[in-house]
Design a protein around this motif. Structure first.
Motif, PDB file in Angstrom:
ATOM      1  N   GLY A 165      -4.095  99.146 -13.804  1.00  0.00           N
ATOM      2  CA  GLY A 165      -3.221 100.267 -14.146  1.00  0.00           C
ATOM      3  C   GLY A 165      -3.758 101.569 -13.578  1.00  0.00           C
ATOM      4  N   VAL A 166      -3.027 102.645 -13.835  1.00  0.00           N
ATOM      5  CA  VAL A 166      -3.406 103.978 -13.379  1.00  0.00           C
ATOM      6  C   VAL A 166      -3.523 104.880 -14.598  1.00  0.00           C
ATOM      7  N   ASP A 167      -4.734 105.427 -14.827  1.00  0.00           N
ATOM      8  CA  ASP A 167      -4.980 106.234 -16.023  1.00  0.00           C
ATOM      9  C   ASP A 167      -4.560 107.687 -15.868  1.00  0.00           C
ATOM     10  N   ARG A 168      -4.770 108.246 -14.685  1.00  0.00           N
ATOM     11  CA  ARG A 168      -4.355 109.630 -14.498  1.00  0.00           C
ATOM     12  C   ARG A 168      -4.329 109.988 -13.019  1.00  0.00           C
ATOM     13  N   ILE A 169      -3.669 111.108 -12.747  1.00  0.00           N
ATOM     14  CA  ILE A 169      -3.524 111.646 -11.404  1.00  0.00           C
ATOM     15  C   ILE A 169      -4.265 112.981 -11.345  1.00  0.00           C
ATOM     16  N   LYS A 170      -5.015 113.199 -10.271  1.00  0.00           N
ATOM     17  CA  LYS A 170      -5.742 114.458 -10.095  1.00  0.00           C
ATOM     18  C   LYS A 170      -4.848 115.407  -9.300  1.00  0.00           C
ATOM     19  N   SER A 171      -4.167 116.270 -10.031  1.00  0.00           N
ATOM     20  CA  SER A 171      -3.193 117.174  -9.416  1.00  0.00           C
ATOM     21  C   SER A 171      -3.844 118.087  -8.393  1.00  0.00           C
ATOM     22  N   GLY A 172      -3.207 118.237  -7.232  1.00  0.00           N
ATOM     23  CA  GLY A 172      -3.683 119.144  -6.199  1.00  0.00           C
ATOM     24  C   GLY A 172      -4.821 118.626  -5.351  1.00  0.00           C
ATOM     25  N   SER A 173      -5.156 117.351  -5.491  1.00  0.00           N
ATOM     26  CA  SER A 173      -6.277 116.790  -4.730  1.00  0.00           C
ATOM     27  C   SER A 173      -5.892 116.431  -3.302  1.00  0.00           C
ATOM     28  N   SER A 174      -4.610 116.429  -2.991  1.00  0.00           N
ATOM     29  CA  SER A 174      -4.136 116.141  -1.630  1.00  0.00           C
ATOM     30  C   SER A 174      -3.035 117.124  -1.273  1.00  0.00           C
TER      31      SER A 174
ATOM     32  N   LEU B 121      -8.749 106.304  -6.315  1.00  0.00           N
ATOM     33  CA  LEU B 121      -8.095 105.985  -5.047  1.00  0.00           C
ATOM     34  C   LEU B 121      -7.567 107.265  -4.429  1.00  0.00           C
ATOM     35  N   GLN B 122      -7.864 107.447  -3.138  1.00  0.00           N
ATOM     36  CA  GLN B 122      -7.412 108.636  -2.415  1.00  0.00           C
ATOM     37  C   GLN B 122      -6.300 108.284  -1.426  1.00  0.00           C
ATOM     38  N   SER B 123      -5.674 109.323  -0.914  1.00  0.00           N
ATOM     39  CA  SER B 123      -4.615 109.149   0.070  1.00  0.00           C
ATOM     40  C   SER B 123      -5.145 108.416   1.291  1.00  0.00           C
ATOM     41  N   GLY B 124      -4.455 107.343   1.678  1.00  0.00           N
ATOM     42  CA  GLY B 124      -4.882 106.533   2.814  1.00  0.00           C
ATOM     43  C   GLY B 124      -5.646 105.286   2.431  1.00  0.00           C
ATOM     44  N   ASP B 125      -5.961 105.126   1.132  1.00  0.00           N
ATOM     45  CA  ASP B 125      -6.640 103.909   0.677  1.00  0.00           C
ATOM     46  C   ASP B 125      -5.634 102.764   0.527  1.00  0.00           C
ATOM     47  N   VAL B 126      -6.104 101.545   0.781  1.00  0.00           N
ATOM     48  CA  VAL B 126      -5.277 100.339   0.650  1.00  0.00           C
ATOM     49  C   VAL B 126      -6.034  99.338  -0.218  1.00  0.00           C
ATOM     50  N   VAL B 127      -5.338  98.732  -1.165  1.00  0.00           N
ATOM     51  CA  VAL B 127      -5.929  97.744  -2.070  1.00  0.00           C
ATOM     52  C   VAL B 127      -5.181  96.424  -1.910  1.00  0.00           C
ATOM     53  N   VAL B 128      -5.933  95.332  -1.746  1.00  0.00           N
ATOM     54  CA  VAL B 128      -5.337  94.000  -1.645  1.00  0.00           C
ATOM     55  C   VAL B 128      -5.686  93.219  -2.907  1.00  0.00           C
ATOM     56  N   MET B 129      -4.640  92.763  -3.599  1.00  0.00           N
ATOM     57  CA  MET B 129      -4.801  91.972  -4.817  1.00  0.00           C
ATOM     58  C   MET B 129      -4.367  90.543  -4.508  1.00  0.00           C
TER      59      MET B 129
ATOM     60  N   SER C 166      -1.963 103.924  -1.189  1.00  0.00           N
ATOM     61  CA  SER C 166      -1.977 105.210  -1.893  1.00  0.00           C
ATOM     62  C   SER C 166      -1.714 106.350  -0.918  1.00  0.00           C
ATOM     63  N   LEU C 167      -0.803 107.244  -1.302  1.00  0.00           N
ATOM     64  CA  LEU C 167      -0.485 108.436  -0.505  1.00  0.00           C
ATOM     65  C   LEU C 167      -0.388 109.631  -1.449  1.00  0.00           C
ATOM     66  N   GLY C 168      -1.041 110.722  -1.100  1.00  0.00           N
ATOM     67  CA  GLY C 168      -0.960 111.920  -1.932  1.00  0.00           C
ATOM     68  C   GLY C 168      -2.142 112.055  -2.862  1.00  0.00           C
ATOM     69  N   ASP C 169      -1.899 112.615  -4.037  1.00  0.00           N
ATOM     70  CA  ASP C 169      -2.974 112.947  -4.970  1.00  0.00           C
ATOM     71  C   ASP C 169      -3.780 111.726  -5.406  1.00  0.00           C
ATOM     72  N   ASP C 170      -5.059 111.987  -5.731  1.00  0.00           N
ATOM     73  CA  ASP C 170      -5.965 110.925  -6.174  1.00  0.00           C
ATOM     74  C   ASP C 170      -5.479 110.305  -7.484  1.00  0.00           C
TER      75      ASP C 170
ATOM     76  N   ARG D 234       4.244 117.972  -0.160  1.00  0.00           N
ATOM     77  CA  ARG D 234       4.362 119.422  -0.231  1.00  0.00           C
ATOM     78  C   ARG D 234       4.352 119.944  -1.665  1.00  0.00           C
ATOM     79  N   LYS D 235       4.995 119.225  -2.568  1.00  0.00           N
ATOM     80  CA  LYS D 235       5.065 119.667  -3.966  1.00  0.00           C
ATOM     81  C   LYS D 235       4.073 118.925  -4.855  1.00  0.00           C
ATOM     82  N   GLY D 236       3.152 118.187  -4.250  1.00  0.00           N
ATOM     83  CA  GLY D 236       2.136 117.476  -5.016  1.00  0.00           C
ATOM     84  C   GLY D 236       2.643 116.136  -5.518  1.00  0.00           C
ATOM     85  N   GLY D 237       1.739 115.393  -6.160  1.00  0.00           N
ATOM     86  CA  GLY D 237       2.070 114.078  -6.690  1.00  0.00           C
ATOM     87  C   GLY D 237       1.515 112.966  -5.813  1.00  0.00           C
ATOM     88  N   ARG D 238       1.754 111.750  -6.262  1.00  0.00           N
ATOM     89  CA  ARG D 238       1.243 110.570  -5.570  1.00  0.00           C
ATOM     90  C   ARG D 238       2.370 109.578  -5.347  1.00  0.00           C
TER      91      ARG D 238
END
Length: 200
Positions: A174-183, A156-164, A133-137, A187-191
């Motif tokens: 899955g991914v339910d939502r992105i927390k805009s502006g959390s990282s 999950l925050q920027s810099g987290d790694v998940v092993v499946m 994971s890189l960028g927004d939560d 430069r323009k936001g996003g994950r």
């Protein structure tokens, strides 16, 4: 580093230092210049809410013909190689016998989601999928090996790694939502989510 374990998923919090995140982001910008992000379609003809590209021998692809891997970007060029900094993450979580053949790169803006799914387009499920994971939560949801039933969620925050791997290899997630502006990494936001896989 000892991972948090949740339903067989190994979650390494803050595994990637900020300086390495920035170096990886620079590598990803170079990849995207050569293999631009595109919007895949589901087999039902609906556009996905994420944009994606890949690095490595193979890239993951989806259109009305189904989900699959292919050796070229939609523009006809080969996928760029996977950068060494990303391969180092694969090695660091203990996968040493083979290197990944695909690094799928998904970009989530604040409206993007990823429905519950299994990663099952690979030939051998004994190899894990490693997610970076890189960028927004992102609110990550973990289900079961069949559809339905109770689920667990975590941010999950920027810099987290998940092993499946192991029992978690074919667990729905899955991914339910992105927390805009959390990282502030992008430069323009996003994950950006990277998933490393052995394909064949």
């Amino acid at each position: 580093m000892t991972p948090l374990k949740l339903r067989g998923f190994e979650i390494y919090k803050d595994m990637i230092p900020k300086s390495d995140q920035e170096r990886i982001l620079n590598d990803l910008c170079s990849i995207i210049e050569k293999a631009p992000l595109f919007t895949p379609q589901t087999p039902f003809g609906k556009p996905m809410s994420v944009r994606m590209t890949s690095a490595g021998k193979y890239g993951w692809y989806s259109d009305r013909s189904g989900y699959r891997y292919r050796t070229t970007h939609p523009n006809g060029t080969s996928w760029p190689p996977i950068p060494d900094k990303i391969l180092d993450i694969w090695r660091a979580v203990g996968v040493k016998d083979r290197l990944p053949q695909c690094c799928l790169i998904n970009f989530y803006d604040d409206a993007a989601r990823m429905g519950m799914h299994q990663d099952k387009d690979e030939a051998d499920f004994n190899w894990p999928v490693v997610s970076v994971s890189l960028g927004d939560d992102a609110l990550f949801r973990i289900g079961n090996q069949t559809r339905g039933g109770k689920t667990k969620s975590l941010w999950l925050q920027s810099g987290d790694v998940v092993v499946m791997g192991g029992d978690a290899r074919l667990t729905y997630h899955g991914v339910d939502r992105i927390k805009s502006g959390s990282s502030q990494l992008l430069r323009k936001g996003g994950r950006l989510n990277l998933t490393l896989r052995i394909v064949d």
